[in-house]
Write a protein that holds these residues in place. Structure first.
Motif, mmCIF file in Angstrom:
data_model
loop_
_atom_site.group_PDB
_atom_site.id
_atom_site.type_symbol
_atom_site.label_atom_id
_atom_site.label_comp_id
_atom_site.label_asym_id
_atom_site.label_seq_id
_atom_site.Cartn_x
_atom_site.Cartn_y
_atom_site.Cartn_z
ATOM 1 N N VAL A 1 -3.727 10.282 0.733
ATOM 2 C CA VAL A 1 -4.337 9.187 -0.006
ATOM 3 C C VAL A 1 -3.648 7.880 0.371
ATOM 4 N N GLU A 2 -4.429 6.873 0.694
ATOM 5 C CA GLU A 2 -3.924 5.526 0.900
ATOM 6 C C GLU A 2 -4.489 4.667 -0.221
ATOM 7 N N VAL A 3 -3.591 4.080 -1.015
ATOM 8 C CA VAL A 3 -4.000 3.379 -2.225
ATOM 9 C C VAL A 3 -3.054 2.201 -2.458
ATOM 10 N N ASP A 4 -3.573 1.145 -3.039
ATOM 11 C CA ASP A 4 -2.744 -0.032 -3.311
ATOM 12 C C ASP A 4 -1.579 0.318 -4.231
ATOM 13 N N ASP A 5 -1.882 0.952 -5.352
ATOM 14 C CA ASP A 5 -0.863 1.304 -6.352
ATOM 15 C C ASP A 5 -1.339 2.582 -7.032
ATOM 16 N N TYR A 6 -0.704 3.704 -6.707
ATOM 17 C CA TYR A 6 -1.182 5.000 -7.183
ATOM 18 C C TYR A 6 -1.106 5.130 -8.701
ATOM 19 N N MET B 1 0.839 -1.182 0.000
ATOM 20 C CA MET B 1 0.000 0.000 0.000
ATOM 21 C C MET B 1 0.884 1.246 0.000
ATOM 22 N N GLU B 2 0.425 2.272 -0.682
ATOM 23 C CA GLU B 2 1.113 3.558 -0.728
ATOM 24 C C GLU B 2 0.304 4.597 0.035
ATOM 25 N N ARG B 3 1.008 5.520 0.673
ATOM 26 C CA ARG B 3 0.371 6.670 1.309
ATOM 27 C C ARG B 3 1.021 7.903 0.708
ATOM 28 N N LEU B 4 0.221 8.782 0.119
ATOM 29 C CA LEU B 4 0.729 9.990 -0.522
ATOM 30 C C LEU B 4 0.083 11.216 0.094
ATOM 31 N N ALA B 5 0.846 12.287 0.143
ATOM 32 C CA ALA B 5 0.319 13.598 0.507
ATOM 33 C C ALA B 5 0.357 14.444 -0.760
ATOM 34 N N LEU B 6 -0.766 15.025 -1.096
ATOM 35 C CA LEU B 6 -0.901 15.851 -2.297
ATOM 36 C C LEU B 6 -1.398 17.229 -1.893
ATOM 37 N N ARG B 7 -1.246 18.178 -2.790
ATOM 38 C CA ARG B 7 -1.769 19.513 -2.507
ATOM 39 C C ARG B 7 -2.431 20.084 -3.758
ATOM 40 N N SER B 8 -3.356 20.964 -3.505
ATOM 41 C CA SER B 8 -3.977 21.726 -4.574
ATOM 42 C C SER B 8 -4.416 23.053 -3.969
ATOM 43 N N ARG B 9 -4.895 23.936 -4.803
ATOM 44 C CA ARG B 9 -5.274 25.266 -4.330
ATOM 45 C C ARG B 9 -6.565 25.687 -5.014
ATOM 46 N N LEU B 10 -7.435 26.291 -4.227
ATOM 47 C CA LEU B 10 -8.700 26.784 -4.751
ATOM 48 C C LEU B 10 -8.542 28.165 -5.375
ATOM 49 N N ARG B 11 -9.421 28.450 -6.299
ATOM 50 C CA ARG B 11 -9.529 29.817 -6.797
ATOM 51 C C ARG B 11 -10.196 30.645 -5.709
ATOM 52 N N PRO B 12 -9.777 31.882 -5.536
ATOM 53 C CA PRO B 12 -10.403 32.732 -4.522
ATOM 54 C C PRO B 12 -11.919 32.810 -4.725
ATOM 55 N N GLY B 13 -12.639 32.701 -3.625
ATOM 56 C CA GLY B 13 -14.092 32.764 -3.660
ATOM 57 C C GLY B 13 -14.783 31.425 -3.852
ATOM 58 N N CYS B 14 -14.026 30.350 -4.040
ATOM 59 C CA CYS B 14 -14.626 29.031 -4.302
ATOM 60 C C CYS B 14 -14.698 28.138 -3.064
ATOM 61 N N GLU B 15 -14.305 28.659 -1.916
ATOM 62 C CA GLU B 15 -14.240 27.841 -0.708
ATOM 63 C C GLU B 15 -15.587 27.200 -0.354
ATOM 64 N N ARG B 16 -16.632 27.987 -0.315
ATOM 65 C CA ARG B 16 -17.952 27.484 0.088
ATOM 66 C C ARG B 16 -18.434 26.410 -0.879
ATOM 67 N N GLU C 1 -12.786 0.513 -6.181
ATOM 68 C CA GLU C 1 -12.558 -0.612 -7.094
ATOM 69 C C GLU C 1 -11.118 -0.608 -7.609
ATOM 70 N N HIS C 2 -10.537 0.559 -7.748
ATOM 71 C CA HIS C 2 -9.186 0.674 -8.299
ATOM 72 C C HIS C 2 -8.126 0.925 -7.228
ATOM 73 N N GLY C 3 -8.433 0.524 -5.990
ATOM 74 C CA GLY C 3 -7.410 0.444 -4.959
ATOM 75 C C GLY C 3 -7.319 1.539 -3.930
ATOM 76 N N VAL C 4 -8.181 2.549 -3.996
ATOM 77 C CA VAL C 4 -8.125 3.605 -2.979
ATOM 78 C C VAL C 4 -8.767 3.078 -1.703
ATOM 79 N N ARG C 5 -8.008 3.139 -0.630
ATOM 80 C CA ARG C 5 -8.516 2.710 0.675
ATOM 81 C C ARG C 5 -9.068 3.889 1.456
ATOM 82 N N SER C 6 -8.422 5.039 1.307
ATOM 83 C CA SER C 6 -8.938 6.258 1.941
ATOM 84 C C SER C 6 -8.364 7.476 1.215
#
Length: 101
Positions: A54-59, A1-16, A35-40
């Motif tokens: 993300v915890e996944v069998d094979d990213y 199993m793999e555990r990954l930390a990812l990041r992304s960013r919202l456009r201003p005003g899109c939080e809600r 079905e494709h291996g994501v555990r969480s």
């Protein structure tokens, strides 16, 4: 199993809207991910910054399987309107510096 930390960013005003959309992720998308291996998949938001763990069998296999999947394609269209720039899910994620277990 793999555990990954990812990041992304919202456009201003899109939080809600982002929070509202994630209150009910489509069942067919979640089923396809499992079905494709994501555990969480957890997302934290700090203002516009999003941090994913993300915890996944094979990213790489998960990404290949989801590419073009109808549920994921629809979700990506919806999310791309809210995100500012590229989501780093294709980079292998953030570098792990330290972990206490």
């Amino acid at each position: 199993m793999e555990r990954l930390a990812l990041r992304s960013r919202l456009r201003p005003g899109c939080e809600r809207v982002y929070d509202e959309v994630h209150a009910s992720v489509p069942a067919e998308l979640e089923a396809a991910m499992r079905e494709h291996g994501v555990r969480s998949w957890r997302i934290w938001r700090d203002g516009l910054d999003l941090f994913h763990v993300v915890e996944v069998d094979d990213y790489a296999a998960f990404q290949a399987a989801m590419k073009g999947h109808p549920a994921d394609r629809a979700w990506q269209v919806r999310m791309n309107r809210l995100l500012d720039g590229d989501f780093d899910k294709d980079t292998g994620g953030l570098k792990l510096v330290w972990e206490m277990q």
